[in-house]
Design a protein around this motif. Structure first.
Motif, PDB file in Angstrom:
ATOM      1  N   ALA A 171       0.831  -1.207   0.000  1.00  0.00           N
ATOM      2  CA  ALA A 171       0.000   0.000   0.000  1.00  0.00           C
ATOM      3  C   ALA A 171       0.869   1.263   0.000  1.00  0.00           C
ATOM      4  CB  ALA A 171      -0.942  -0.018   1.197  1.00  0.00           C
TER       5      ALA A 171
ATOM      6  N   TRP B 206       0.322   3.944  -1.267  1.00  0.00           N
ATOM      7  CA  TRP B 206      -0.554   5.115  -1.188  1.00  0.00           C
ATOM      8  C   TRP B 206      -0.865   5.489   0.266  1.00  0.00           C
ATOM      9  CZ3 TRP B 206      -4.465   2.782   1.318  1.00  0.00           C
ATOM     10  CH2 TRP B 206      -4.695   1.427   1.044  1.00  0.00           C
TER      11      TRP B 206
ATOM     12  N   ASN C  43       0.271   6.683   4.004  1.00  0.00           N
ATOM     13  CA  ASN C  43       1.371   7.438   4.590  1.00  0.00           C
ATOM     14  C   ASN C  43       2.080   6.661   5.692  1.00  0.00           C
ATOM     15  OD1 ASN C  43      -0.884   9.576   3.783  1.00  0.00           O
ATOM     16  ND2 ASN C  43       1.139  10.456   3.453  1.00  0.00           N
TER      17      ASN C  43
ATOM     18  N   THR D  17      -3.302   9.243   4.978  1.00  0.00           N
ATOM     19  CA  THR D  17      -3.968   7.942   4.910  1.00  0.00           C
ATOM     20  C   THR D  17      -3.162   6.980   5.765  1.00  0.00           C
ATOM     21  OG1 THR D  17      -4.909   8.362   2.733  1.00  0.00           O
ATOM     22  CG2 THR D  17      -4.647   6.048   3.387  1.00  0.00           C
TER      23      THR D  17
ATOM     24  N   TYR E 127      -8.708   6.867   5.433  1.00  0.00           N
ATOM     25  CA  TYR E 127      -8.312   7.645   4.269  1.00  0.00           C
ATOM     26  C   TYR E 127      -8.194   9.131   4.606  1.00  0.00           C
ATOM     27  CZ  TYR E 127      -9.382   3.524   1.472  1.00  0.00           C
ATOM     28  OH  TYR E 127      -9.388   2.262   0.935  1.00  0.00           O
TER      29      TYR E 127
ATOM     30  N   ASN F 293      -8.648  13.247  -0.369  1.00  0.00           N
ATOM     31  CA  ASN F 293      -7.747  12.524  -1.272  1.00  0.00           C
ATOM     32  C   ASN F 293      -8.480  12.171  -2.564  1.00  0.00           C
ATOM     33  OD1 ASN F 293      -8.558   9.548  -1.507  1.00  0.00           O
ATOM     34  ND2 ASN F 293      -8.709   9.921   0.687  1.00  0.00           N
TER      35      ASN F 293
ATOM     36  N   LEU G 131      -8.011   9.120  -4.168  1.00  0.00           N
ATOM     37  CA  LEU G 131      -7.896   7.680  -4.389  1.00  0.00           C
ATOM     38  C   LEU G 131      -9.247   7.103  -4.813  1.00  0.00           C
ATOM     39  CD1 LEU G 131      -5.862   6.584  -1.225  1.00  0.00           C
ATOM     40  CD2 LEU G 131      -5.036   6.620  -3.583  1.00  0.00           C
TER      41      LEU G 131
ATOM     42  N   VAL H  70      -8.140   0.622  -5.006  1.00  0.00           N
ATOM     43  CA  VAL H  70      -7.029   0.343  -4.080  1.00  0.00           C
ATOM     44  C   VAL H  70      -7.376  -0.788  -3.125  1.00  0.00           C
ATOM     45  CG1 VAL H  70      -5.980   2.636  -4.255  1.00  0.00           C
ATOM     46  CG2 VAL H  70      -7.598   2.181  -2.423  1.00  0.00           C
TER      47      VAL H  70
END
Length: 128
Positions: free
Chosen positions: A15, A17, A19, A37, A69, A73, A75, A80
């Motif tokens: 992942a 994506w 943080n 995230t 999340y 964002n 996404l 995902v």
């Protein structure tokens, strides 16, 4: 290394994506942040399996994973999450329950909760 820490290491890779991936608990100083995230992985329960001669031969570990999340964002959550589920399956985990995406009423942060299991034999846990 515990199953929780193994899953954390894997989630960091799967992942990009996110943080951060935290094991067990999100630090207090991070809890109010909604611009990152974050993934939280923690143990849910374990079960002993594959009994023979009054001895269990495997342990099934169940983990709870939550994705918080970042607000605002871009996404595509469906993409995902589906990719993450498939990657976890490809790495020996089974997705056992998906709770459904919700929005926190206080922070307006979207989050998803799901559980995974991984079956480990005593031979791999207790090498001679």
């Amino acid at each position: 290394m515990t199953i929780t820490m193994q899953a954390r290491a894997l989630l960091i890779k799967l992942a990009p994506w996110a943080n951060e991936v935290y094991p067990n608990v999100i630090p207090e100083e991070v809890q109010a942040k909604t611009d990152d995230t974050i993934i939280l992985v923690r143990p849910a329960f374990d079960s002993l399996n594959d009994y023979g001669s009054d001895q269990f031969n495997s342990i099934t570990n169940t983990l709870s994973i939550q994705i918080f999340y970042a607000t605002g964002n871009e996404l595509d959550y469906d993409v995902v999450e589906a990719r993450l589920y498939q990657d976890l399956i490809n790495n020996g985990y089974q997705i056992t329950e998906i709770k459904g995406r919700l929005t926190d009423l206080d922070t307006y942060q979207d989050y998803q909760t799901f559980t995974v299991t991984k079956n480990r034999t005593l031979k791999t846990l207790l090498p001679k």
